[in-house]
Write an enzyme that holds these catalytic residues in place. Structure first.
Site, PDB file in Angstrom:
ATOM      1  N   GLN A 188       7.771   2.881  -4.617  1.00 18.80           N
ATOM      2  CA  GLN A 188       7.012   1.762  -5.149  1.00 18.80           C
ATOM      3  C   GLN A 188       7.721   0.441  -4.876  1.00 18.80           C
ATOM      4  O   GLN A 188       7.182  -0.623  -5.183  1.00 18.80           O
ATOM      5  CB  GLN A 188       6.817   1.942  -6.658  1.00 18.80           C
ATOM      6  CG  GLN A 188       6.005   3.177  -7.036  1.00 18.80           C
ATOM      7  CD  GLN A 188       6.018   3.429  -8.528  1.00 18.80           C
ATOM      8  OE1 GLN A 188       6.949   4.014  -9.067  1.00 18.80           O
ATOM      9  NE2 GLN A 188       4.980   2.986  -9.214  1.00 18.80           N
ATOM     10  N   ASN A 189       8.910   0.506  -4.296  1.00 17.00           N
ATOM     11  CA  ASN A 189       9.711  -0.681  -4.031  1.00 17.00           C
ATOM     12  C   ASN A 189       9.309  -1.323  -2.704  1.00 17.00           C
ATOM     13  O   ASN A 189       8.841  -0.648  -1.781  1.00 17.00           O
ATOM     14  CB  ASN A 189      11.195  -0.329  -4.015  1.00 17.00           C
ATOM     15  CG  ASN A 189      11.659   0.248  -5.337  1.00 17.00           C
ATOM     16  OD1 ASN A 189      11.038   0.014  -6.376  1.00 17.00           O
ATOM     17  ND2 ASN A 189      12.734   1.022  -5.313  1.00 17.00           N
ATOM     18  N   VAL A 190       9.539  -2.626  -2.609  1.00 18.04           N
ATOM     19  CA  VAL A 190       9.167  -3.367  -1.400  1.00 18.04           C
ATOM     20  C   VAL A 190      10.391  -3.932  -0.691  1.00 18.04           C
ATOM     21  O   VAL A 190      10.271  -4.794   0.175  1.00 18.04           O
ATOM     22  CB  VAL A 190       8.182  -4.501  -1.751  1.00 18.04           C
ATOM     23  CG1 VAL A 190       6.880  -3.937  -2.280  1.00 18.04           C
ATOM     24  CG2 VAL A 190       8.782  -5.481  -2.755  1.00 18.04           C
TER      25      VAL A 190
ATOM     26  N   HIS B 257       3.607   0.197  -2.017  1.00 18.67           N
ATOM     27  CA  HIS B 257       3.203  -1.184  -2.276  1.00 18.67           C
ATOM     28  C   HIS B 257       3.544  -2.123  -1.129  1.00 18.67           C
ATOM     29  O   HIS B 257       3.542  -3.345  -1.303  1.00 18.67           O
ATOM     30  CB  HIS B 257       3.850  -1.688  -3.567  1.00 18.67           C
ATOM     31  CG  HIS B 257       3.400  -0.936  -4.776  1.00 18.67           C
ATOM     32  ND1 HIS B 257       4.179  -0.774  -5.908  1.00 18.67           N
ATOM     33  CD2 HIS B 257       2.237  -0.278  -5.033  1.00 18.67           C
ATOM     34  CE1 HIS B 257       3.519  -0.060  -6.799  1.00 18.67           C
ATOM     35  NE2 HIS B 257       2.345   0.248  -6.296  1.00 18.67           N
TER      36      HIS B 257
ATOM     37  N   CYS C 258      -1.681 -11.693   8.165  1.00 16.57           N
ATOM     38  CA  CYS C 258      -2.678 -12.756   8.104  1.00 16.57           C
ATOM     39  C   CYS C 258      -3.939 -12.192   7.458  1.00 16.57           C
ATOM     40  O   CYS C 258      -4.460 -11.161   7.900  1.00 16.57           O
ATOM     41  CB  CYS C 258      -2.989 -13.298   9.498  1.00 16.57           C
ATOM     42  SG  CYS C 258      -4.316 -14.525   9.502  1.00 16.57           S
TER      43      CYS C 258
ATOM     44  N   CYS D 245      -0.969 -18.895   9.888  1.00 20.58           N
ATOM     45  CA  CYS D 245      -0.801 -17.882  10.929  1.00 20.58           C
ATOM     46  C   CYS D 245      -0.733 -18.560  12.295  1.00 20.58           C
ATOM     47  O   CYS D 245      -1.543 -19.440  12.601  1.00 20.58           O
ATOM     48  CB  CYS D 245      -1.983 -16.908  10.874  1.00 20.58           C
ATOM     49  SG  CYS D 245      -2.057 -15.730  12.251  1.00 20.58           S
TER      50      CYS D 245
ATOM     51  N   SER E 287      11.566   5.009 -12.183  1.00 19.92           N
ATOM     52  CA  SER E 287      10.245   4.420 -12.386  1.00 19.92           C
ATOM     53  C   SER E 287       9.770   4.691 -13.804  1.00 19.92           C
ATOM     54  O   SER E 287       9.836   5.824 -14.284  1.00 19.92           O
ATOM     55  CB  SER E 287       9.224   4.992 -11.392  1.00 19.92           C
ATOM     56  OG  SER E 287       7.928   4.474 -11.637  1.00 19.92           O
TER      57      SER E 287
ATOM     58  N   LEU F  96      21.211   5.934 -12.207  1.00 22.16           N
ATOM     59  CA  LEU F  96      20.731   6.548 -10.968  1.00 22.16           C
ATOM     60  C   LEU F  96      21.828   6.745  -9.926  1.00 22.16           C
ATOM     61  O   LEU F  96      21.925   7.819  -9.326  1.00 22.16           O
ATOM     62  CB  LEU F  96      19.601   5.704 -10.365  1.00 22.16           C
ATOM     63  CG  LEU F  96      18.168   5.969 -10.825  1.00 22.16           C
ATOM     64  CD1 LEU F  96      17.727   7.357 -10.441  1.00 22.16           C
ATOM     65  CD2 LEU F  96      18.012   5.767 -12.307  1.00 22.16           C
TER      66      LEU F  96
END
Length: 288
Positions: free
Chosen positions: A115-117, A133, A141, A192, A233, A276
């Site tokens: 779920q991390n970006v 995600h 664009c 763009c 999470s 963790l």
């Protein structure tokens, strides 16, 4: 090579006992075919705070929504000014012990859904990572749908805003930061290069749906896994919780390693409340 026996589990539901030991997790991971679902809690040891944990950024930060970004020019200006500052922190972040442990466990894994970006799983050496995600390392664009590297946009924004010198020590998991309004006002947003359209980070904003093909890919990973291992999470939003529910409904072992309670606890076979980095390093040492 001796074949490991397949483990069968019955999910205990709301009366699930807590465990503070990794001993029960080892045989589940050792048998292989484990699908990892990771969240922001895995990246906190890399200096990126989570949203909902102790001191989580949602307590004092409202993330950009898809509706505001797509309908408000002022909203886009505010987002890109703040994200321009936050991106520098995300780009400098390094994988921590937890990311490296997941990469070490790759021979026992059926894949990684994150779920991390922040791209830290890949930076640690994990392959076959599904970014549920999206990722902050690229932009899209909204008009012509062309993808381009975030680094290129960073250079363009620097050129368009040579006197912009805002800094902050507070970073959010989406790369956004808090800046006073006077520092945002006057920030130049670039379009763009291909069509002059609106650029957006290739991430799923709050209020935006995860692309259906990506969801189906994740469902397929769950259906073909032997177990689901949730890391860092809270499972507060449905985007991640649905995979826990699917795994539990199929009778798969669901193991959650997280600091604090999660919305998925009633579906878990095992629940471990430990840091963790240390616990995953120990888990990898015991399994490999």
């Amino acid at each position: 090579m001796r074949t490991r026996p397949t483990l069968t589990w019955s999910n205990p539901g709301p009366s699930l006992p807590r465990t503070t030991s990794l001993a029960d997790v080892v045989p589940i991971v050792a048998q292989g075919g484990v699908l990892v679902l990771s969240g922001a809690g895995l990246s906190t040891e890399s200096g990126i705070p989570d949203y909902r944990g102790e001191g989580g950024s949602l307590r004092k930060h409202t993330p950009m929504t898809y509706e505001e970004f797509t309908t408000s020019e002022a909203g886009r200006q505010r987002y890109w000014a703040r994200s321009h500052v936050g991106w520098r922190t995300i780009a400098r972040a390094h994988p921590n012990a937890g990311h490296h442990a997941v990469a070490r466990l790759s021979p026992r894994l059926a894949g990684v859904i994150t779920q991390n970006v922040d791209g830290l799983h890949q930076a640690a050496g994990s392959a076959d990572v599904v970014e549920l995600h999206g990722g902050l390392d690229r932009v899209v664009c909204l008009d012509c749908r062309v993808l381009s590297p975030r680094l290129d946009l960073d250079h363009r924004l620097r050129e368009a805003n040579p006197d912009f010198a805002a800094t902050t020590d507070e970073i959010n998991p989406d790369g956004d930061v808090f800046l006073p309004e006077d520092q945002v006002r006057g920030f130049t947003v670039v379009p763009c290069e291909q069509c002059g359209g609106v650029l957006k980070p290739d991430v799923v904003f709050f209020g935006e749906n995860v692309p259906r093909p990506r969801v189906e890919e994740c469902y397929s990973l769950v259906d073909n896994a032997r177990a689901l291992l949730v890391l860092g999470s809270s499972l507060t939003v449905m985007s991640g919780l649905r995979f826990v529910r699917r795994a539990a409904a199929a009778g798969l072992p669901v193991v959650i390693i997280n600091r604090g309670e999660t919305r998925g606890d009633p579906h878990a076979s095992l629940r471990v409340d430990l840091p963790l980095g240390k616990s995953l390093t120990e888990l990898a040492d015991l399994v490999l």
